[in-house]
Write an enzyme that holds these catalytic residues in place. Structure first.
Site, PDB file in Angstrom:
ATOM      1  N   HIS A   1      -7.297  -0.777   5.653  1.00  0.00           N
ATOM      2  CA  HIS A   1      -6.258   0.224   6.207  1.00  0.00           C
ATOM      3  C   HIS A   1      -6.216   1.516   5.119  1.00  0.00           C
ATOM      4  O   HIS A   1      -6.181   2.694   5.593  1.00  0.00           O
ATOM      5  CB  HIS A   1      -5.160  -0.551   6.428  1.00  0.00           C
ATOM      6  CG  HIS A   1      -3.840   0.511   6.709  1.00  0.00           C
ATOM      7  ND1 HIS A   1      -3.832   0.913   8.012  1.00  0.00           N
ATOM      8  CD2 HIS A   1      -2.841   0.747   6.175  1.00  0.00           C
ATOM      9  CE1 HIS A   1      -2.497   1.280   8.093  1.00  0.00           C
ATOM     10  NE2 HIS A   1      -2.019   1.308   7.136  1.00  0.00           N
TER      11      HIS A   1
ATOM     12  N   ASP B   1       5.980   4.860   5.013  1.00  0.00           N
ATOM     13  CA  ASP B   1       6.800   4.025   5.323  1.00  0.00           C
ATOM     14  C   ASP B   1       6.717   2.545   4.997  1.00  0.00           C
ATOM     15  O   ASP B   1       7.605   1.760   5.398  1.00  0.00           O
ATOM     16  CB  ASP B   1       6.580   3.762   7.100  1.00  0.00           C
ATOM     17  CG  ASP B   1       5.072   3.264   7.328  1.00  0.00           C
ATOM     18  OD1 ASP B   1       4.232   3.801   6.555  1.00  0.00           O
ATOM     19  OD2 ASP B   1       4.849   2.498   8.234  1.00  0.00           O
ATOM     20  N   HIS B   2       6.167   2.341   3.640  1.00  0.00           N
ATOM     21  CA  HIS B   2       6.284   1.124   2.923  1.00  0.00           C
ATOM     22  C   HIS B   2       6.840   1.433   1.562  1.00  0.00           C
ATOM     23  O   HIS B   2       7.315   0.503   1.169  1.00  0.00           O
ATOM     24  CB  HIS B   2       4.711   0.739   2.991  1.00  0.00           C
ATOM     25  CG  HIS B   2       4.454   0.297   4.124  1.00  0.00           C
ATOM     26  ND1 HIS B   2       4.217  -1.152   4.423  1.00  0.00           N
ATOM     27  CD2 HIS B   2       3.722   1.001   5.216  1.00  0.00           C
ATOM     28  CE1 HIS B   2       3.440  -1.245   5.768  1.00  0.00           C
ATOM     29  NE2 HIS B   2       3.551   0.120   6.038  1.00  0.00           N
TER      30      HIS B   2
ATOM     31  N   HIS C   1       4.938  -4.486  10.887  1.00  0.00           N
ATOM     32  CA  HIS C   1       5.126  -3.676  12.049  1.00  0.00           C
ATOM     33  C   HIS C   1       5.276  -4.772  13.240  1.00  0.00           C
ATOM     34  O   HIS C   1       4.786  -5.655  13.474  1.00  0.00           O
ATOM     35  CB  HIS C   1       4.107  -2.803  12.494  1.00  0.00           C
ATOM     36  CG  HIS C   1       4.003  -1.514  11.603  1.00  0.00           C
ATOM     37  ND1 HIS C   1       4.925  -0.481  11.536  1.00  0.00           N
ATOM     38  CD2 HIS C   1       3.327  -1.237  10.611  1.00  0.00           C
ATOM     39  CE1 HIS C   1       4.666   0.275  10.698  1.00  0.00           C
ATOM     40  NE2 HIS C   1       3.812  -0.033  10.223  1.00  0.00           N
TER      41      HIS C   1
ATOM     42  N   ASP D   1      -0.293  -3.673   6.475  1.00  0.00           N
ATOM     43  CA  ASP D   1      -0.841  -3.143   7.726  1.00  0.00           C
ATOM     44  C   ASP D   1      -2.197  -3.608   7.542  1.00  0.00           C
ATOM     45  O   ASP D   1      -3.168  -2.892   8.267  1.00  0.00           O
ATOM     46  CB  ASP D   1      -0.490  -1.651   7.772  1.00  0.00           C
ATOM     47  CG  ASP D   1       0.766  -1.090   7.653  1.00  0.00           C
ATOM     48  OD1 ASP D   1       1.516  -1.943   8.214  1.00  0.00           O
ATOM     49  OD2 ASP D   1       0.928   0.060   7.874  1.00  0.00           O
TER      50      ASP D   1
ATOM     51  N   HIS E   1       0.916  -1.154   0.016  1.00  0.00           N
ATOM     52  CA  HIS E   1       0.220  -0.117  -0.216  1.00  0.00           C
ATOM     53  C   HIS E   1       0.935   1.502  -0.018  1.00  0.00           C
ATOM     54  O   HIS E   1       1.978   1.246   0.041  1.00  0.00           O
ATOM     55  CB  HIS E   1      -1.071   0.047   0.988  1.00  0.00           C
ATOM     56  CG  HIS E   1      -0.458   0.081   2.447  1.00  0.00           C
ATOM     57  ND1 HIS E   1       0.392  -0.774   3.188  1.00  0.00           N
ATOM     58  CD2 HIS E   1      -0.539   1.176   3.540  1.00  0.00           C
ATOM     59  CE1 HIS E   1       0.656  -0.401   4.291  1.00  0.00           C
ATOM     60  NE2 HIS E   1       0.163   0.640   4.346  1.00  0.00           N
TER      61      HIS E   1
ATOM     62  N   HIS F   1       1.404   3.991   2.000  1.00  0.00           N
ATOM     63  CA  HIS F   1       2.027   4.788   2.998  1.00  0.00           C
ATOM     64  C   HIS F   1       3.554   4.910   2.848  1.00  0.00           C
ATOM     65  O   HIS F   1       4.080   3.910   2.497  1.00  0.00           O
ATOM     66  CB  HIS F   1       1.385   4.222   4.235  1.00  0.00           C
ATOM     67  CG  HIS F   1       0.261   4.565   4.858  1.00  0.00           C
ATOM     68  ND1 HIS F   1      -0.622   3.607   5.633  1.00  0.00           N
ATOM     69  CD2 HIS F   1      -0.712   5.461   4.160  1.00  0.00           C
ATOM     70  CE1 HIS F   1      -1.685   4.054   5.585  1.00  0.00           C
ATOM     71  NE2 HIS F   1      -1.973   5.080   4.937  1.00  0.00           N
TER      72      HIS F   1
END
Ligand SMILES: [Zn+2]
Length: 264
Positions: A117, A65-66, A176, A138, A61, A63
């Site tokens: 998410h 941090d990905h 995570h 996530d 996805h 985001h």
């Protein structure tokens, strides 16, 4: 060495990134792939240290941090980048939808749509790997699930249902290290769940040793993760104060998610 799709083994290693992210490194011989490289630096260090050539980048996805390391890694290595068709992500070479598949390191990964998410979140499932492997970003966490940033509770319940039917032996690779906090919450929901209490002791010990608590197995998630247990009377009673006859699983899930959002 010749290989046949489905039988080829590769190693899977978590690369810690930021505070609590894991970037998953898949390696077979000198060839590698990564899932959700939010930061290029730990991936580059691992590739150098292990003398690996990165050929594929899988994204679940959009985001930061990905995806934060995608363009850097792609420009340095020429790796092919695959990700969700329904999200705006720079550098994608192939846009995937649920029901499609992608072959990585001679292994077939099925794509599963798991919105909730984010609106276009996808998961990757290697059914023919032994044991089967799931990379779910996530969406499903160890003993928890992702927050609903873009989707509805109904979508997330359907997404978790799509994962819950995979084989119990499936190794669940989330993105995570939230497990101990998730377990503390789960214990408030189901204090009498013996499997959950065992898990708490085991995962606390792992963290004390500085080890990751992931991957877990889907079987363990089904036995301990409250978000997969909205049809269990104790879970229902924890959010409604009573056991309900006609179960609206979506309402139970939504109440549980809301409770977790406010849990400290
Ligand atoms: Zn996210």
């Amino acid at each position: 060495m010749p290989s046949s799709p489905g039988s080829s083994a590769f190693t899977v290693t978590p690369l810690p990134a930021f505070n609590d992210n894991y970037i998953w490194l898949l390696a077979r011989g000198h060839e590698a792939a990564v899932v959700d490289p939010g930061d290029a630096a730990p991936v580059r260090r691992a590739l150098d240290r292990l003398n690996l050539r990165l050929t594929a980048i899988l994204v679940t996805h959009h985001h930061g941090d990905h995806v934060g390391g995608v363009l850097d890694l792609k420009s340095r290595t020429g790796a092919t980048v695959v990700g969700p068709a329904g999200e705006d992500i720079e550098g994608l070479d192939r846009r995937l939808r649920g029901g499609e598949h992608v072959d990585v390191l001679d292994t077939r990964f099925e794509v599963i749509d798991v919105p909730g998410h984010t609106a276009g979140h996808i998961a990757y499932f290697a059914a023919r790997h032994t044991p089967p492997l799931l990379f779910c970003g996530d969406t499903l966490f160890a003993c928890g699930c992702g927050r609903l940033f873009e989707g509805t509770a109904r979508q997330m319940v359907a997404s978790l249902d799509a994962l819950a039917v995979l084989p119990a032996s499936t190794l669940v690779h989330c993105a995570h290290e939230y497990t101990l906090s998730n377990i503390r919450f789960a214990l408030t929901v189901e204090p009498g769940n013996a499997a959950l209490r065992e898990r708490a002791a085991r995962d606390e010990a792992a963290r004390h040793r500085g080890e990751p608590t992931v991957p877990s197995t889907l079987g363990l998630e089904l036995a301990t993760n409250p978000f997969l247990r909205c049809d269990v009377p104790d879970v229902q009673a924890s959010v409604t104060g009573r056991t309900v006859d006609a179960v609206d699983r979506t309402a139970i899930f939504a109440a549980l998610r809301e409770k977790k959002n406010n849990f400290r």
